[in-house]
Design an enzyme around this catalytic site. Structure first.
Site, short mmCIF file in Angstrom:
data_model
loop_
_atom_site.label_atom_id
_atom_site.label_comp_id
_atom_site.label_asym_id
_atom_site.label_seq_id
_atom_site.Cartn_x
_atom_site.Cartn_y
_atom_site.Cartn_z
N GLU A 97 -8.38 -32.01 0.36
CA GLU A 97 -8.74 -30.59 0.51
C GLU A 97 -8.17 -29.77 -0.63
O GLU A 97 -7.19 -30.16 -1.26
CB GLU A 97 -8.17 -30.05 1.83
CG GLU A 97 -9.16 -30.01 2.98
CD GLU A 97 -10.28 -28.98 2.79
OE1 GLU A 97 -10.55 -28.55 1.65
OE2 GLU A 97 -10.88 -28.62 3.80
N ASP A 98 -8.79 -28.64 -0.89
CA ASP A 98 -8.23 -27.73 -1.89
C ASP A 98 -7.15 -26.85 -1.26
O ASP A 98 -6.13 -26.58 -1.88
CB ASP A 98 -9.32 -26.87 -2.54
CG ASP A 98 -10.23 -26.21 -1.53
OD1 ASP A 98 -10.39 -26.74 -0.41
OD2 ASP A 98 -10.81 -25.16 -1.85
N ASP A 101 -5.38 -23.33 5.21
CA ASP A 101 -5.13 -21.91 5.46
C ASP A 101 -4.78 -21.77 6.95
O ASP A 101 -3.64 -22.03 7.34
CB ASP A 101 -6.42 -21.18 5.05
CG ASP A 101 -6.27 -19.69 4.94
OD1 ASP A 101 -5.39 -19.13 5.59
OD2 ASP A 101 -7.05 -19.06 4.21
N PHE A 150 -5.10 -13.96 -1.93
CA PHE A 150 -6.43 -14.55 -2.09
C PHE A 150 -6.51 -15.23 -3.45
O PHE A 150 -6.41 -14.57 -4.48
CB PHE A 150 -7.52 -13.48 -1.95
CG PHE A 150 -8.87 -14.11 -1.72
CD1 PHE A 150 -9.34 -14.29 -0.43
CD2 PHE A 150 -9.63 -14.58 -2.79
CE1 PHE A 150 -10.57 -14.93 -0.21
CE2 PHE A 150 -10.84 -15.21 -2.57
CZ PHE A 150 -11.32 -15.38 -1.29
N ARG A 163 -15.11 -20.77 -9.34
CA ARG A 163 -14.69 -22.16 -9.10
C ARG A 163 -14.33 -22.87 -10.41
O ARG A 163 -13.61 -23.85 -10.42
CB ARG A 163 -15.81 -22.96 -8.41
CG ARG A 163 -16.13 -22.52 -6.99
CD ARG A 163 -16.98 -23.57 -6.31
NE ARG A 163 -17.67 -23.08 -5.12
CZ ARG A 163 -17.16 -23.08 -3.89
NH1 ARG A 163 -15.96 -23.55 -3.67
NH2 ARG A 163 -17.87 -22.63 -2.87
#
Ligand code: PRP
Length: 173
Positions: A97-98, A101, A150, A163
């Site tokens: 996963e990046d 959260d 963010f 991205r």
């Protein structure tokens, strides 16, 4: 133009990803290791991570997940939109996963994949925002813990943009 402030540079990412790859190589026995990349954000991390691994038996698979309703809260509903096209029963599986959260996506996904009886099931994430967690997730490999800002870049988007940045940046006003 939106303001971008570098939080983690491309050099820092490269160094940490190499360390993670060494750890993963050391932790898994010879033989197939299935990396399951969760679309779309993890594709850049995946591409760098696999090239740090020394083994020649890394298999790459992709899954799509979507969130509905209040996605970033504990009541967020998650669904598989693109499934694996092979069985993972009896295999070593590492979810890539990046970012973790709220934990909603990964807690759902680990339940789904565990039912398929892999030999082992672990998670590698580049970024972790522990402050935001509403569902517990057991993450074995974490690149960086980050504050509740963010972030975009290195695969992560804002409305599908950014991205392609090679650093992780905080997106301002
Ligand atoms: C991001 C990330 C995780 C999820 C984590 O995906 O890649 O899959 O959110 O959030 P959670 O811990 O709160 O569930 P996103 O929905 O932004 O999709 P994308 O990767 O396609 O951009």
């Amino acid at each position: 133009m939106p303001a971008l402030r570098t939080l983690i540079s491309a050099e820092q990412i490269g160094e940490r990803v190499r360390e993670m790859g060494e750890q993963i190589d050391a932790d898994y026995p010879e033989g197939p290791l299935y990396l399951i990349s969760i679309l779309k954000g993890s594709f850049v991390f995946l591409a760098d991570l696999i090239r740090t691994l020394k083994r020649h038996t890394v298999r790459v698979e992709f899954m799509g997940i979507s969130s509905y309703g209040s996605a970033k809260t504990s009541s967020g509903q998650v669904k598989v939109t693109r499934d694996l096209d092979l069985s993972i029963e009896g295999q070593h599986v590492l979810i890539v996963e990046d970012i973790v959260d709220s934990g909603v996506t990964l807690s759902y996904l680990t339940r789904v994949l565990a039912q398929r009886r892999p030999r082992s099931l672990e998670i590698a994430t580049l970024l972790d925002k522990p402050e935001r967690r509403v569902q517990p997730v057991d993450v074995k490999y974490v690149g960086f813990e980050i504050p509740d800002e963010f972030v975009v870049g290195y695969g992560l988007d804002y409305a599908e943009d950014f991205r392609n940045l090679s650093a992780i940046c905080i997106l301002g006003e």
